[in-house]
Design an enzyme around this catalytic site. Structure first.
Site, PDB file in Angstrom:
ATOM      1  N   LYS A 155     -13.846  -2.604   1.552  1.00  0.00           N
ATOM      2  CA  LYS A 155     -14.215  -1.339   0.890  1.00  0.00           C
ATOM      3  C   LYS A 155     -13.767  -1.314  -0.580  1.00  0.00           C
ATOM      4  CE  LYS A 155     -12.133   0.730   4.370  1.00  0.00           C
ATOM      5  NZ  LYS A 155     -12.075  -0.362   5.351  1.00  0.00           N
ATOM      6  N   ILE A 156     -12.483  -1.648  -0.798  1.00  0.00           N
ATOM      7  CA  ILE A 156     -11.938  -1.550  -2.162  1.00  0.00           C
ATOM      8  C   ILE A 156     -12.486  -2.674  -3.044  1.00  0.00           C
ATOM      9  CG2 ILE A 156      -9.816  -1.591  -3.545  1.00  0.00           C
ATOM     10  CD1 ILE A 156      -8.390  -0.347  -1.050  1.00  0.00           C
ATOM     11  N   THR A 230      -3.298  -4.918  -6.332  1.00  0.00           N
ATOM     12  CA  THR A 230      -3.147  -3.544  -5.830  1.00  0.00           C
ATOM     13  C   THR A 230      -3.176  -3.568  -4.306  1.00  0.00           C
ATOM     14  OG1 THR A 230      -5.538  -3.219  -5.969  1.00  0.00           O
ATOM     15  CG2 THR A 230      -4.230  -2.410  -7.833  1.00  0.00           C
ATOM     16  N   SER A 231      -3.012  -4.755  -3.704  1.00  0.00           N
ATOM     17  CA  SER A 231      -3.160  -4.844  -2.248  1.00  0.00           C
ATOM     18  C   SER A 231      -1.808  -4.773  -1.545  1.00  0.00           C
ATOM     19  CB  SER A 231      -3.917  -6.114  -1.894  1.00  0.00           C
ATOM     20  OG  SER A 231      -4.242  -6.087  -0.538  1.00  0.00           O
ATOM     21  N   ARG A 232      -1.137  -5.897  -1.419  1.00  0.00           N
ATOM     22  CA  ARG A 232       0.216  -5.909  -0.857  1.00  0.00           C
ATOM     23  C   ARG A 232       1.033  -6.940  -1.637  1.00  0.00           C
ATOM     24  NH1 ARG A 232      -0.760  -1.695   0.845  1.00  0.00           N
ATOM     25  NH2 ARG A 232      -0.735  -0.933   3.000  1.00  0.00           N
ATOM     26  N   ASP A 256       0.628  -3.270  -8.753  1.00  0.00           N
ATOM     27  CA  ASP A 256       0.891  -1.949  -8.164  1.00  0.00           C
ATOM     28  C   ASP A 256       1.757  -2.110  -6.921  1.00  0.00           C
ATOM     29  OD1 ASP A 256       0.467   0.920  -8.035  1.00  0.00           O
ATOM     30  OD2 ASP A 256      -0.670   0.508  -6.200  1.00  0.00           O
ATOM     31  N   GLU A 261       9.234  -4.288  -2.503  1.00  0.00           N
ATOM     32  CA  GLU A 261       9.138  -2.927  -3.045  1.00  0.00           C
ATOM     33  C   GLU A 261       9.822  -1.867  -2.190  1.00  0.00           C
ATOM     34  OE1 GLU A 261       4.757  -2.514  -2.989  1.00  0.00           O
ATOM     35  OE2 GLU A 261       5.020  -0.911  -1.519  1.00  0.00           O
ATOM     36  N   HIS A 293       3.237   1.400  -6.418  1.00  0.00           N
ATOM     37  CA  HIS A 293       2.335   1.668  -5.288  1.00  0.00           C
ATOM     38  C   HIS A 293       1.646   3.030  -5.470  1.00  0.00           C
ATOM     39  CE1 HIS A 293       1.628  -0.064  -1.085  1.00  0.00           C
ATOM     40  NE2 HIS A 293       0.653   0.785  -1.332  1.00  0.00           N
ATOM     41  N   GLN A 294       1.011   3.151  -6.607  1.00  0.00           N
ATOM     42  CA  GLN A 294       0.455   4.431  -7.055  1.00  0.00           C
ATOM     43  C   GLN A 294      -1.067   4.473  -6.923  1.00  0.00           C
ATOM     44  OE1 GLN A 294       1.654   4.986 -11.153  1.00  0.00           O
ATOM     45  NE2 GLN A 294      -0.049   6.371 -11.553  1.00  0.00           N
ATOM     46  N   ALA A 295      -1.673   3.309  -6.594  1.00  0.00           N
ATOM     47  CA  ALA A 295      -3.129   3.212  -6.693  1.00  0.00           C
ATOM     48  C   ALA A 295      -3.851   4.244  -5.827  1.00  0.00           C
ATOM     49  CB  ALA A 295      -3.575   1.799  -6.321  1.00  0.00           C
ATOM     50  N   PHE A 296      -3.235   4.608  -4.708  1.00  0.00           N
ATOM     51  CA  PHE A 296      -3.911   5.547  -3.790  1.00  0.00           C
ATOM     52  C   PHE A 296      -3.801   6.994  -4.257  1.00  0.00           C
ATOM     53  CE2 PHE A 296      -0.548   8.029  -1.781  1.00  0.00           C
ATOM     54  CZ  PHE A 296       0.570   7.375  -2.305  1.00  0.00           C
TER      55      PHE A 296
HETATM   56  P1  NAD Z   1     -10.896  -3.600   4.090  1.00  0.00           P
HETATM   57  O1  NAD Z   1     -10.438  -3.886   5.479  1.00  0.00           O
HETATM   58  O2  NAD Z   1     -12.105  -2.757   3.883  1.00  0.00           O
HETATM   59  O3  NAD Z   1     -11.148  -5.003   3.327  1.00  0.00           O
HETATM   60  C1  NAD Z   1     -10.282  -6.086   3.427  1.00  0.00           C
HETATM   61  C2  NAD Z   1     -11.127  -7.343   3.260  1.00  0.00           C
HETATM   62  O4  NAD Z   1     -10.236  -8.474   3.267  1.00  0.00           O
HETATM   63  C3  NAD Z   1     -12.141  -7.559   4.384  1.00  0.00           C
HETATM   64  O5  NAD Z   1     -13.426  -7.815   3.838  1.00  0.00           O
HETATM   65  C4  NAD Z   1     -11.604  -8.769   5.133  1.00  0.00           C
HETATM   66  O6  NAD Z   1     -12.645  -9.575   5.682  1.00  0.00           O
HETATM   67  C5  NAD Z   1     -10.886  -9.490   4.024  1.00  0.00           C
HETATM   68  N1  NAD Z   1      -9.922 -10.459   4.522  1.00  0.00           N
HETATM   69  C6  NAD Z   1      -9.247 -10.475   5.708  1.00  0.00           C
HETATM   70  N2  NAD Z   1      -8.494 -11.586   5.800  1.00  0.00           N
HETATM   71  C7  NAD Z   1      -8.680 -12.265   4.635  1.00  0.00           C
HETATM   72  C8  NAD Z   1      -8.177 -13.497   4.149  1.00  0.00           C
HETATM   73  N3  NAD Z   1      -7.321 -14.239   4.860  1.00  0.00           N
HETATM   74  N4  NAD Z   1      -8.570 -13.889   2.919  1.00  0.00           N
HETATM   75  C9  NAD Z   1      -9.456 -13.146   2.193  1.00  0.00           C
HETATM   76  N5  NAD Z   1      -9.976 -11.979   2.607  1.00  0.00           N
HETATM   77  C10 NAD Z   1      -9.588 -11.551   3.829  1.00  0.00           C
HETATM   78  O7  NAD Z   1      -9.637  -3.006   3.346  1.00  0.00           O
HETATM   79  P2  NAD Z   1      -9.632  -2.133   2.009  1.00  0.00           P
HETATM   80  O8  NAD Z   1      -9.678  -0.694   2.360  1.00  0.00           O
HETATM   81  O9  NAD Z   1     -10.596  -2.685   1.049  1.00  0.00           O
HETATM   82  O10 NAD Z   1      -8.129  -2.406   1.518  1.00  0.00           O
HETATM   83  C11 NAD Z   1      -7.741  -3.682   1.028  1.00  0.00           C
HETATM   84  C12 NAD Z   1      -6.230  -3.742   0.923  1.00  0.00           C
HETATM   85  O11 NAD Z   1      -5.796  -2.822  -0.089  1.00  0.00           O
HETATM   86  C13 NAD Z   1      -5.486  -3.265   2.196  1.00  0.00           C
HETATM   87  O12 NAD Z   1      -5.243  -4.344   3.067  1.00  0.00           O
HETATM   88  C14 NAD Z   1      -4.205  -2.692   1.668  1.00  0.00           C
HETATM   89  O13 NAD Z   1      -3.198  -3.681   1.789  1.00  0.00           O
HETATM   90  C15 NAD Z   1      -4.485  -2.427   0.189  1.00  0.00           C
HETATM   91  N6  NAD Z   1      -4.332  -1.015  -0.186  1.00  0.00           N
HETATM   92  C16 NAD Z   1      -3.501  -0.697  -1.217  1.00  0.00           C
HETATM   93  C17 NAD Z   1      -3.370   0.626  -1.630  1.00  0.00           C
HETATM   94  C18 NAD Z   1      -2.474   1.015  -2.794  1.00  0.00           C
HETATM   95  O14 NAD Z   1      -2.196   2.201  -2.976  1.00  0.00           O
HETATM   96  N7  NAD Z   1      -2.040   0.070  -3.616  1.00  0.00           N
HETATM   97  C19 NAD Z   1      -4.089   1.626  -0.962  1.00  0.00           C
HETATM   98  C20 NAD Z   1      -4.941   1.267   0.077  1.00  0.00           C
HETATM   99  C21 NAD Z   1      -5.070  -0.058   0.461  1.00  0.00           C
END
Ligand code: NAD
Length: 345
Positions: A155-156, A230-232, A256, A261, A293-296
């Site tokens: 999604k993101i 911005t993921s983990r 982020d 953290e 961790h502010q992105a959300f």
């Molecule tokens: P999502 O589940 O819609 O998308 C994640 C994508 O990663 C999927 O397309 C999946 O197939 C892919 N994936 C899975 N394993 C993988 C791998 N080994 N290598 C490459 N790609 C792989 O999730 P999303 O809603 O897009 O969120 C993505 C990430 O963003 C979350 O996992 C979360 O950790 C992070 N996040 C951060 C914040 C923030 O405030 N910073 C907020 C929400 C989410």
């Protein structure tokens, strides 16, 4: 009887959005500022539900403590669940999450960090506040025509890609499970490491993705690479990142999230001495931007989080199951009883 919710790691903005979503008083919510850990799990005694966020701990000991306390449901108010032992939770306690609340919030923050970094806005802001109008050292570069590698096209990631396309960037994508018919230019990870000018991470943290940015992969990247995470945090080996910055191989890092953290982010440590030398050194670098961790954190996302969390709890109370249940078997084996409106266990 009202459902009693023990709400851990509560911040002012959480209280505002949850009180609004619970304006009818349907739920009895106790807000705890402390995080859920093995030491605080006893605070959940007598509650039906615990509501937790990204840096709460839901490991096997905490799960045992919650079960002993009579808690039936762990309601994550976030999408990522790397802090939860969902395998151990199976058949012991139900876990629900908010799979999407505003992917736009996170994708837009990733672009905000990137623009701030490469156009030196963080430096210019401080200068002009001090009436220093010199431009020396503020030279940036155009995004137009540059190649961005996007790791994780869920999604993101997809929204971030759309934003990048709006800037006229070339997009290389990598996903373990590429989206069919997306029209995206999927390549192997090595091609991303080698060809991208900028790499943005949008995949979950798993055993496979932990430290995917390390000494070896950094060596494959172009000199001057800009990394956006911005993921983990643990997708990036922070020691290797610091070395890459110090050797001038990495051009900039926009973070982020940070792998250690949980002891630092979301708290005010101004006036204190930070014990994490790696974080302190990273923050001291002119080409590193850290947000905690502010992105959300947008109004839209907070309201969606509160409404979805409470409706998850309502659905669980009514049906003993939830569309947003995180079930280890569904995730691992793809055989999902909940698709047939059945209970996971
Ligand atoms: P999502 O589940 O819609 O998308 C994640 C994508 O990663 C999927 O397309 C999946 O197939 C892919 N994936 C899975 N394993 C993988 C791998 N080994 N290598 C490459 N790609 C792989 O999730 P999303 O809603 O897009 O969120 C993505 C990430 O963003 C979350 O996992 C979360 O950790 C992070 N996040 C951060 C914040 C923030 O405030 N910073 C907020 C929400 C989410």
């Amino acid at each position: 009887m009202k459902t009693k919710i023990a709400f851990f790691d509560a911040k002012e903005y959480d209280k505002t959005s949850f009180d609004l979503a619970n304006a009818s008083g349907e739920f009895e919510v106790t807000y705890y500022e402390t995080k859920l850990t093995e030491d605080t799990v006893n605070l959940a005694d007598g509650y039906d539900v615990v509501c937790v966020f990204v840096n709460d701990t839901v490991n096997s000991k905490v799960i045992d403590g919650l079960v002993a306390a009579g808690v039936k449901l762990v309601a994550l108010r976030c999408a990522g669940y790397n802090n939860v032992d969902i395998e151990y939770a199976y058949e012991k306690i139900h876990i629900v999450s908010v799979p999407a609340y505003s992917p736009y919030a996170v994708a837009e923050h990733a672009m905000a960090l990137l623009l701030t970094s490469i156009r030196r806005i963080h430096k210019a802001y401080i200068r002009t506040r001090d009436f220093n109008f010199s431009l020396n050292g503020l030279t940036g570069f155009d995004l137009h025509g540059k190649t961005v590698g996007v790791v994780g096209t869920g999604k993101i990631g997809r929204i971030f890609i759309d934003i990048c396309k709006g800037f006229g960037m070339n997009v290389l994508a990598y996903d373990k499970f590429p989206a069919k018919d997306s029209g995206l230019n999927y390549v192997e990870l090595d091609e991303i490491w080698e060809k991208a000018d900028i790499i943005s991470f949008h995949c979950p943290l798993t055993d496979e993705t932990k430290h995917m940015v390390n000494k070896d992969t950094i060596a494959k990247m172009k000199k001057g690479i800009v990394l956006v995470n911005t993921s983990r945090g643990a997708l990036i080996d922070s020691e290797a990142l610091l070395e890459g910055i110090k050797s001038r191989h990495i051009g900039a890092a926009c973070l982020d999230v940070y792998e250690e953290e949980s002891d630092v982010f979301f708290h005010d440590f101004s006036g204190h001495i930070i014990n994490d030398d790696t974080l302190a050194r990273l923050i001291s670098m002119p080409n590193v931007i850290v947000t905690s961790h502010q992105a959300f954190l947008t109004k839209e996302a907070l309201n969606n989080i509160a409404n979805t969390t409470l409706s998850n709890i309502n659905q669980f109370n009514a049906e003993g199951r939830c569309d947003n249940e995180l079930c280890y078997k569904c995730i691992k084996f793809g055989k999902c009883p909940k698709e047939h409106k059945e209970k996971c266990f």
